[in-house]
Design a protein around this motif. Structure first.
Motif, short mmCIF file in Angstrom:
data_model
loop_
_atom_site.label_atom_id
_atom_site.label_comp_id
_atom_site.label_asym_id
_atom_site.label_seq_id
_atom_site.Cartn_x
_atom_site.Cartn_y
_atom_site.Cartn_z
N GLU A 1 3.76 8.91 8.92
CA GLU A 1 1.78 9.01 9.00
C GLU A 1 1.68 10.71 8.08
O GLU A 1 1.06 11.14 7.76
CB GLU A 1 1.71 9.16 10.28
N ASP B 1 0.86 -1.11 -0.10
CA ASP B 1 -0.14 0.13 0.22
C ASP B 1 1.50 1.27 -0.08
O ASP B 1 0.52 2.73 -0.41
CB ASP B 1 -0.99 0.33 1.25
N ILE C 1 1.29 9.77 4.93
CA ILE C 1 -0.04 9.01 3.92
C ILE C 1 -1.22 9.59 4.46
O ILE C 1 -1.71 9.93 4.01
CB ILE C 1 -0.25 8.02 5.61
N GLU C 2 -0.48 10.68 4.67
CA GLU C 2 -1.87 12.46 4.94
C GLU C 2 -1.26 12.96 3.74
O GLU C 2 -2.63 13.30 3.46
CB GLU C 2 -0.86 12.87 6.73
N LYS D 1 -5.70 12.60 -3.02
CA LYS D 1 -6.40 11.92 -3.56
C LYS D 1 -7.83 12.76 -3.13
O LYS D 1 -8.79 12.40 -4.64
CB LYS D 1 -6.21 10.55 -2.71
N ILE D 2 -7.67 13.23 -2.60
CA ILE D 2 -9.38 13.55 -1.93
C ILE D 2 -9.55 14.81 -2.67
O ILE D 2 -10.44 15.08 -3.51
CB ILE D 2 -9.85 14.05 -0.60
N THR E 1 -3.32 10.69 1.21
CA THR E 1 -4.68 11.03 1.21
C THR E 1 -5.25 12.40 1.06
O THR E 1 -5.86 12.42 0.16
CB THR E 1 -5.00 10.14 2.89
#
Length: 336
Positions: free
Chosen positions: A320, A65, A323-324, A330-331, A327
């Motif tokens: 983290e 991932d 990942i933030e 992507k949003i 994310t």
């Protein structure tokens, strides 16, 4: 199903890893890989992936991932971008800077031109492709001569600081014969050596406590700056003072320049910025977009420790942070 992270590390290239510098860097990377993998296994499913000729097939089969690349690449002026390029091609999210960010940070000559354009204070410099080029009359000795596209102290020894044109020409010739051109020549700043760690992105960066690297106890034959020998052999004699004893005003100037340097090169998630401080003037030397993460030894974990972070805290915060960022990206893509 548990979130899966792939820790990617370099394959030892025996045919090109016959120098002390290469062997030292590889050993540090392997040790770092092992401890990071062990830490991440507490929260994630972790797979270790060697960056060899089969890496594309390995990555496809791995079903990871997120990638945590520790690779410096094999060779070439943009080698730190090799694994990020493959990951982007395969649409696998990864920690750290992108293709361009790594390429610019590794290429000191390109980075300094960008710093100069963006009014980030950096030592005056000149780029040499041959030793026959005329030295800019505005440059003042002593000068320091560096390989343009190397990190980890590669090619940096006491005799890199030169005091006249004969020494300059000799050192340029030596570096051009050993490393890919060009060679970077810049004014040697007689001052204090500082380094600054950064974790984060955009307006959510954490600037770690500034660390001074003091060479008072280093024998003079090794030079009064961060040579390869000092980094690899004399860390026990080097004083690491963190936080560095500087004024609040100077600290704010440094943090402003570090923040700006990180952004103009397009760095992401983590980096370390090296600085020479002369009086109250901080000169940005370079950015390491793939900073060492070996516990106790590397500079960035030392600074994180002074910020109250354990080594485990540091590794999880890096993950983290990435990942933030991914994310949020992507949003935003979905919204647009």
């Amino acid at each position: 199903m548990k979130f899966r992270i792939g820790v990617i590390y370099d394959k030892l290239q025996v045919q090109i890893s016959d120098t002390e510098e290469e062997k030292c860097a590889y050993e540090q990377e392997i040790q770092t890989k092992e401890i990071i993998s062990k830490i991440l296994k507490d929260r994630y499913d972790v797979i270790e992936i060697e960056a060899n000729r089969q890496i594309i097939q390995t990555l496809i089969k791995s079903k990871i991932d997120l990638a945590f690349p520790l690779c410096t690449g094999i060779r070439g002026e943009s080698r730190q971008s090799q694994i990020p390029a493959i990951l982007e091609m395969l649409q696998i999210p990864y920690i750290g800077s992108g293709i361009l960010g790594h390429a610019l940070a590794l290429n000191k000559s390109a980075a300094k031109q960008i710093f100069d354009y963006n009014h980030i204070l950096t030592p005056s410099f000149q780029i040499f492709y041959t030793s026959k080029e005329r030295l800019n009359s505005d440059l003042r000795f002593p000068l320091i001569v560096k390989p343009s596209c190397e990190g980890s102290g590669f090619g940096i020894h006491k005799d890199n600081v030169v005091h006249n044109e004969d020494e300059l020409i000799l050192k340029i010739d030596n570096l051009l014969s050993e490393y890919r051109p060009p060679v970077l020549v810049e004014e040697f700043i007689e001052g204090r050596e500082l380094t600054v760690g950064v974790i984060g992105n955009g307006n959510k960066k954490r600037i770690l406590p500034i660390m001074e690297i003091n060479f008072d106890n280093i024998p003079k034959e090794f030079g009064n700056f961060y040579t390869f020998e000092v980094k690899s052999k004399l860390s026990d004699k080097t004083k690491y003072i963190c936080p560095a004893p500087i004024s609040l005003k100077t600290r704010k100037i440094i943090e402003k320049n570090v923040n700006k340097a990180f952004d103009v090169l397009g760095c992401k998630d983590i980096a370390r910025v090296d600085i020479r401080l002369k009086g109250d003037k901080p000169f940005v030397l370079e950015i390491n977009s793939l900073p060492g993460l070996k516990p106790i030894y590397s500079d960035l974990p030392k600074m994180a420790s002074k910020a109250g972070m354990s080594y485990e805290d540091l590794i999880f915060e890096i993950v983290e942070t990435a990942i933030e960022r991914i994310t949020i990206g992507k949003i935003r893509k979905k919204i647009s």
